[in-house]
Motif scaffolding. Structure first.
Motif, PDB file in Angstrom:
ATOM      1  N   ALA A  96      56.236  48.975  71.910  1.00  0.00           N
ATOM      2  CA  ALA A  96      55.001  48.493  71.458  1.00  0.00           C
ATOM      3  C   ALA A  96      54.911  48.217  69.932  1.00  0.00           C
ATOM      4  O   ALA A  96      53.845  48.793  69.422  1.00  0.00           O
ATOM      5  CB  ALA A  96      53.939  49.486  72.122  1.00  0.00           C
ATOM      6  N   SER A  97      55.776  47.301  69.618  1.00  0.00           N
ATOM      7  CA  SER A  97      55.532  46.720  68.148  1.00  0.00           C
ATOM      8  C   SER A  97      54.728  45.491  68.065  1.00  0.00           C
ATOM      9  O   SER A  97      55.524  44.394  68.061  1.00  0.00           O
ATOM     10  CB  SER A  97      57.164  46.473  67.836  1.00  0.00           C
ATOM     11  OG  SER A  97      57.783  47.882  67.887  1.00  0.00           O
ATOM     12  N   LYS A 117      50.622  54.397  78.730  1.00  0.00           N
ATOM     13  CA  LYS A 117      49.884  55.554  78.383  1.00  0.00           C
ATOM     14  C   LYS A 117      50.979  56.555  78.139  1.00  0.00           C
ATOM     15  O   LYS A 117      51.739  57.113  79.025  1.00  0.00           O
ATOM     16  CB  LYS A 117      48.993  56.090  79.366  1.00  0.00           C
ATOM     17  CG  LYS A 117      48.268  57.203  78.937  1.00  0.00           C
ATOM     18  CD  LYS A 117      47.169  57.960  79.986  1.00  0.00           C
ATOM     19  CE  LYS A 117      46.560  59.055  79.387  1.00  0.00           C
ATOM     20  NZ  LYS A 117      45.509  59.583  80.413  1.00  0.00           N
ATOM     21  N   GLY A 118      51.269  57.124  76.798  1.00  0.00           N
ATOM     22  CA  GLY A 118      52.340  57.823  76.664  1.00  0.00           C
ATOM     23  C   GLY A 118      53.718  56.900  76.448  1.00  0.00           C
ATOM     24  O   GLY A 118      53.961  55.954  76.762  1.00  0.00           O
ATOM     25  N   ARG A 119      54.915  57.753  75.959  1.00  0.00           N
ATOM     26  CA  ARG A 119      55.942  57.131  75.856  1.00  0.00           C
ATOM     27  C   ARG A 119      56.886  57.510  77.157  1.00  0.00           C
ATOM     28  O   ARG A 119      56.841  58.159  78.034  1.00  0.00           O
ATOM     29  CB  ARG A 119      56.862  57.892  74.913  1.00  0.00           C
ATOM     30  CG  ARG A 119      56.088  57.724  73.652  1.00  0.00           C
ATOM     31  CD  ARG A 119      56.706  58.721  72.325  1.00  0.00           C
ATOM     32  NE  ARG A 119      56.079  58.360  71.365  1.00  0.00           N
ATOM     33  CZ  ARG A 119      55.821  59.321  70.371  1.00  0.00           C
ATOM     34  NH1 ARG A 119      56.736  60.751  70.467  1.00  0.00           N
ATOM     35  NH2 ARG A 119      55.401  59.209  69.233  1.00  0.00           N
ATOM     36  N   ILE A 120      57.641  56.295  77.506  1.00  0.00           N
ATOM     37  CA  ILE A 120      58.624  56.425  78.517  1.00  0.00           C
ATOM     38  C   ILE A 120      59.907  57.372  78.530  1.00  0.00           C
ATOM     39  O   ILE A 120      60.359  57.198  77.525  1.00  0.00           O
ATOM     40  CB  ILE A 120      59.034  54.789  79.228  1.00  0.00           C
ATOM     41  CG1 ILE A 120      57.977  54.038  79.538  1.00  0.00           C
ATOM     42  CG2 ILE A 120      60.287  54.892  79.978  1.00  0.00           C
ATOM     43  CD1 ILE A 120      58.508  52.565  79.760  1.00  0.00           C
ATOM     44  N   ARG A 135      58.250  55.679  70.314  1.00  0.00           N
ATOM     45  CA  ARG A 135      57.288  54.979  70.384  1.00  0.00           C
ATOM     46  C   ARG A 135      56.872  54.913  71.792  1.00  0.00           C
ATOM     47  O   ARG A 135      57.363  55.175  72.982  1.00  0.00           O
ATOM     48  CB  ARG A 135      58.018  53.444  69.996  1.00  0.00           C
ATOM     49  CG  ARG A 135      58.413  53.400  68.667  1.00  0.00           C
ATOM     50  CD  ARG A 135      58.952  52.111  68.075  1.00  0.00           C
ATOM     51  NE  ARG A 135      59.671  52.167  66.706  1.00  0.00           N
ATOM     52  CZ  ARG A 135      59.756  51.381  66.151  1.00  0.00           C
ATOM     53  NH1 ARG A 135      59.651  50.030  66.462  1.00  0.00           N
ATOM     54  NH2 ARG A 135      60.304  51.317  64.979  1.00  0.00           N
ATOM     55  N   GLY A 136      55.491  53.924  71.714  1.00  0.00           N
ATOM     56  CA  GLY A 136      55.071  53.523  73.056  1.00  0.00           C
ATOM     57  C   GLY A 136      55.869  52.483  73.529  1.00  0.00           C
ATOM     58  O   GLY A 136      56.308  51.742  72.609  1.00  0.00           O
ATOM     59  N   GLN A 137      55.515  52.007  74.683  1.00  0.00           N
ATOM     60  CA  GLN A 137      56.183  50.788  75.248  1.00  0.00           C
ATOM     61  C   GLN A 137      55.151  49.795  75.905  1.00  0.00           C
ATOM     62  O   GLN A 137      54.078  50.033  76.056  1.00  0.00           O
ATOM     63  CB  GLN A 137      57.034  50.972  76.384  1.00  0.00           C
ATOM     64  CG  GLN A 137      58.546  51.536  75.939  1.00  0.00           C
ATOM     65  CD  GLN A 137      58.398  53.007  75.259  1.00  0.00           C
ATOM     66  OE1 GLN A 137      58.062  53.666  75.754  1.00  0.00           O
ATOM     67  NE2 GLN A 137      59.081  53.106  74.297  1.00  0.00           N
ATOM     68  N   MET A 138      55.574  48.688  76.231  1.00  0.00           N
ATOM     69  CA  MET A 138      54.970  47.700  76.643  1.00  0.00           C
ATOM     70  C   MET A 138      55.642  46.651  78.095  1.00  0.00           C
ATOM     71  O   MET A 138      57.030  46.710  77.676  1.00  0.00           O
ATOM     72  CB  MET A 138      54.433  46.361  75.844  1.00  0.00           C
ATOM     73  CG  MET A 138      53.636  46.535  74.536  1.00  0.00           C
ATOM     74  SD  MET A 138      53.080  45.292  73.413  1.00  0.00           S
ATOM     75  CE  MET A 138      54.895  44.901  72.814  1.00  0.00           C
ATOM     76  N   PHE A 156      50.512  53.174  85.136  1.00  0.00           N
ATOM     77  CA  PHE A 156      51.404  53.515  83.788  1.00  0.00           C
ATOM     78  C   PHE A 156      50.634  53.400  82.507  1.00  0.00           C
ATOM     79  O   PHE A 156      51.155  53.665  81.471  1.00  0.00           O
ATOM     80  CB  PHE A 156      52.851  52.562  83.646  1.00  0.00           C
ATOM     81  CG  PHE A 156      53.547  52.640  84.910  1.00  0.00           C
ATOM     82  CD1 PHE A 156      53.996  53.957  85.549  1.00  0.00           C
ATOM     83  CD2 PHE A 156      53.936  51.297  85.509  1.00  0.00           C
ATOM     84  CE1 PHE A 156      55.021  54.172  86.713  1.00  0.00           C
ATOM     85  CE2 PHE A 156      54.759  51.651  86.815  1.00  0.00           C
ATOM     86  CZ  PHE A 156      55.276  52.945  87.144  1.00  0.00           C
ATOM     87  N   GLY A 157      49.537  52.762  82.633  1.00  0.00           N
ATOM     88  CA  GLY A 157      48.794  52.315  81.435  1.00  0.00           C
ATOM     89  C   GLY A 157      47.809  51.589  81.757  1.00  0.00           C
ATOM     90  O   GLY A 157      47.369  51.094  82.645  1.00  0.00           O
ATOM     91  N   ILE A 158      47.349  50.725  80.398  1.00  0.00           N
ATOM     92  CA  ILE A 158      46.334  49.729  80.489  1.00  0.00           C
ATOM     93  C   ILE A 158      46.925  48.350  80.741  1.00  0.00           C
ATOM     94  O   ILE A 158      47.840  47.734  79.980  1.00  0.00           O
ATOM     95  CB  ILE A 158      45.473  49.862  79.211  1.00  0.00           C
ATOM     96  CG1 ILE A 158      44.775  51.042  79.163  1.00  0.00           C
ATOM     97  CG2 ILE A 158      44.370  48.470  79.161  1.00  0.00           C
ATOM     98  CD1 ILE A 158      44.321  51.208  77.682  1.00  0.00           C
TER      99      ILE A 158
END
Length: 167
Positions: A96-97, A117-120, A135-138, A156-158
């Protein structure tokens, strides 16, 4: 493949749960252009390229899964290749950069994004959870199965539909 660590190791494999969701959205994974034999035990792409093959030398098309090497120079090359080749559907897993050039290209050329949400908990070739993900991911998605992507990846997230945003 994925992350780079201080040790210079680019071999951070995607856990099965995310690969399964990608397969559910796309029906199958036709190409994994940044992979290895060990990663294919999870991803199961019809075709894949290893570091030795150099996936950047080949034309990409079809339904692509991409967890690119996170080395600074390679990330831009893999994202450019994904966007400018004939890829009709893809799911990309990246850090998530959001301030990077390659992230902005993905935002502009993808249909959906999932901010985890959170790190993988990436794994090693033996399936054991690796330490050091800082880091978090996308997940970025391009394709026509936006509802399926939302259903699969919202756990997994938003999830955001990028076409509701104005660039």
């Amino acid at each position: 493949m994925g992350q780079i660590t201080e040790s210079g190791n680019n071999e951070w494999y995607t856990p099965y749960i995310y690969a399964k969701s990608a397969e559910e959205v796309m029906g199958l994974i036709e190409l994994d252009p940044a992979s290895c034999v060990d990663a294919q035990r999870i991803i199961n792409a019809k075709k894949y390229y290893t570091k030795e093959d150099d996936g950047l030398k080949y034309h990409w098309s079809g339904k692509v899964w991409l967890n690119p090497p996170y080395s600074r120079g390679l990330m831009n090359k893999f994202i450019n290749k994904l966007i400018y080749d004939d890829v009709r559907e893809y799911i990309v897993l990246v850090n998530a950069s959001t301030d990077t050039e390659w992230a902005h290209k993905l935002f502009k050329n993808s249909d959906m994004v999932c901010f985890t949400k959170g790190r993988i908990g990436f794994i090693n070739k033996d399936g054991e959870k690796k330490k050091g993900n800082s880091r978090g991911q996308m997940f970025f998605y391009k394709g026509t199965n936006k509802n399926k992507f939302t259903k699969e990846f919202s756990c997994f997230g938003i999830v955001i539909d990028l076409w509701v945003l104005i660039f």
